[in-house]
Motif scaffolding. Structure first.
Motif, PDB file in Angstrom:
ATOM      1  N   CYS A  20       0.835  -1.198   0.000  1.00  0.00           N
ATOM      2  CA  CYS A  20       0.000   0.000   0.000  1.00  0.00           C
ATOM      3  C   CYS A  20       0.871   1.250   0.000  1.00  0.00           C
ATOM      4  O   CYS A  20       2.068   1.195   0.262  1.00  0.00           O
ATOM      5  N   GLU A  21       0.244   2.363  -0.309  1.00  0.00           N
ATOM      6  CA  GLU A  21       0.934   3.641  -0.402  1.00  0.00           C
ATOM      7  C   GLU A  21       1.404   4.105   0.968  1.00  0.00           C
ATOM      8  O   GLU A  21       0.880   3.707   1.988  1.00  0.00           O
ATOM      9  N   ALA A  26      -2.756   4.953   5.521  1.00  0.00           N
ATOM     10  CA  ALA A  26      -2.966   3.990   4.442  1.00  0.00           C
ATOM     11  C   ALA A  26      -2.845   2.543   4.914  1.00  0.00           C
ATOM     12  O   ALA A  26      -3.652   1.695   4.536  1.00  0.00           O
ATOM     13  N   VAL A  27      -1.874   2.248   5.755  1.00  0.00           N
ATOM     14  CA  VAL A  27      -1.667   0.867   6.203  1.00  0.00           C
ATOM     15  C   VAL A  27      -2.860   0.410   7.051  1.00  0.00           C
ATOM     16  O   VAL A  27      -3.404  -0.673   6.842  1.00  0.00           O
ATOM     17  N   SER A  33      -9.642  -2.746   5.729  1.00  0.00           N
ATOM     18  CA  SER A  33     -10.464  -3.102   4.562  1.00  0.00           C
ATOM     19  C   SER A  33     -10.416  -4.600   4.290  1.00  0.00           C
ATOM     20  O   SER A  33     -11.449  -5.228   4.039  1.00  0.00           O
ATOM     21  N   ILE A  34      -9.231  -5.176   4.352  1.00  0.00           N
ATOM     22  CA  ILE A  34      -9.088  -6.614   4.107  1.00  0.00           C
ATOM     23  C   ILE A  34      -9.818  -7.410   5.185  1.00  0.00           C
ATOM     24  O   ILE A  34     -10.610  -8.310   4.889  1.00  0.00           O
ATOM     25  N   GLY A 126       2.609   3.285  10.739  1.00  0.00           N
ATOM     26  CA  GLY A 126       1.167   3.145  10.602  1.00  0.00           C
ATOM     27  C   GLY A 126       0.652   1.735  10.786  1.00  0.00           C
ATOM     28  O   GLY A 126      -0.552   1.503  10.750  1.00  0.00           O
ATOM     29  N   LEU A 127       1.549   0.778  10.992  1.00  0.00           N
ATOM     30  CA  LEU A 127       1.133  -0.610  11.168  1.00  0.00           C
ATOM     31  C   LEU A 127       0.396  -0.753  12.497  1.00  0.00           C
ATOM     32  O   LEU A 127       0.921  -0.396  13.550  1.00  0.00           O
ATOM     33  N   PRO A 128      -0.855  -1.242  12.463  1.00  0.00           N
ATOM     34  CA  PRO A 128      -1.617  -1.372  13.713  1.00  0.00           C
ATOM     35  C   PRO A 128      -0.952  -2.337  14.693  1.00  0.00           C
ATOM     36  O   PRO A 128      -0.176  -3.209  14.306  1.00  0.00           O
TER      37      PRO A 128
END
Length: 142
Positions: A20-21, A26-27, A33-34, A126-128
């Motif tokens: 992803c961007e 975004a992440v 979304s997935i 940004g990774l949860p």
């Protein structure tokens, strides 16, 4: 929904990966979304959606074998995966056997209540949190 964030999603027999961007959220949006789509598939996939997916899969499989190199790659992939070449009629029958109930059963058996494997390369701020990702993969209520 959030396709603007997704660059690529690739699945193999038991794994998938996405790119992803590098934008603010975004992440998180990409992963949400997935996982949201997986929950939706588990809860409410319609027979029409399953049929459309089966048609798309068959079209993609046939279009990939448009030359001798691609056919050889397909034969090699089948030999490594199944130990034999699968006739087109058998592939078609296997695909046509998929039902919404089967999809739900497989999602429950292989996707939910499993520890996800997450790898981040590059900027991963940004990774949860892994605990959150794992919690979101708990079995959804029917």
């Amino acid at each position: 929904r959030h396709a603007r964030h997704a660059q690529a999603v690739v699945s193999t027999q038991s794994t998938g990966y996405g790119v992803c961007e590098r934008q603010d959220d975004a992440v998180r949006v990409f992963i949400d979304s997935i996982q949201g789509e997986w929950r939706r598939l588990f809860r409410s996939v319609s027979p029409g959606e399953v049929q459309r997916a089966k048609n798309m899969l068959k079209t993609m499989l046939l279009s990939q074998c448009d030359g001798t190199t691609a056919v050889c790659e397909d034969i090699g992939r089948q030999m490594l995966t199944y130990g034999r070449r699968i006739p087109l009629a058998e592939i078609d029958a296997r695909i046509e056997a998929v039902t919404p109930a089967m999809l739900k059963r497989v999602m429950g058996e292989y996707v939910y209540d499993r520890d996800p494997v997450v790898v981040g390369l590059g900027s991963t701020e940004g990774l949860p949190d892994y605990g959150l990702l794992k919690n979101q993969m708990s079995s959804p209520l029917d």
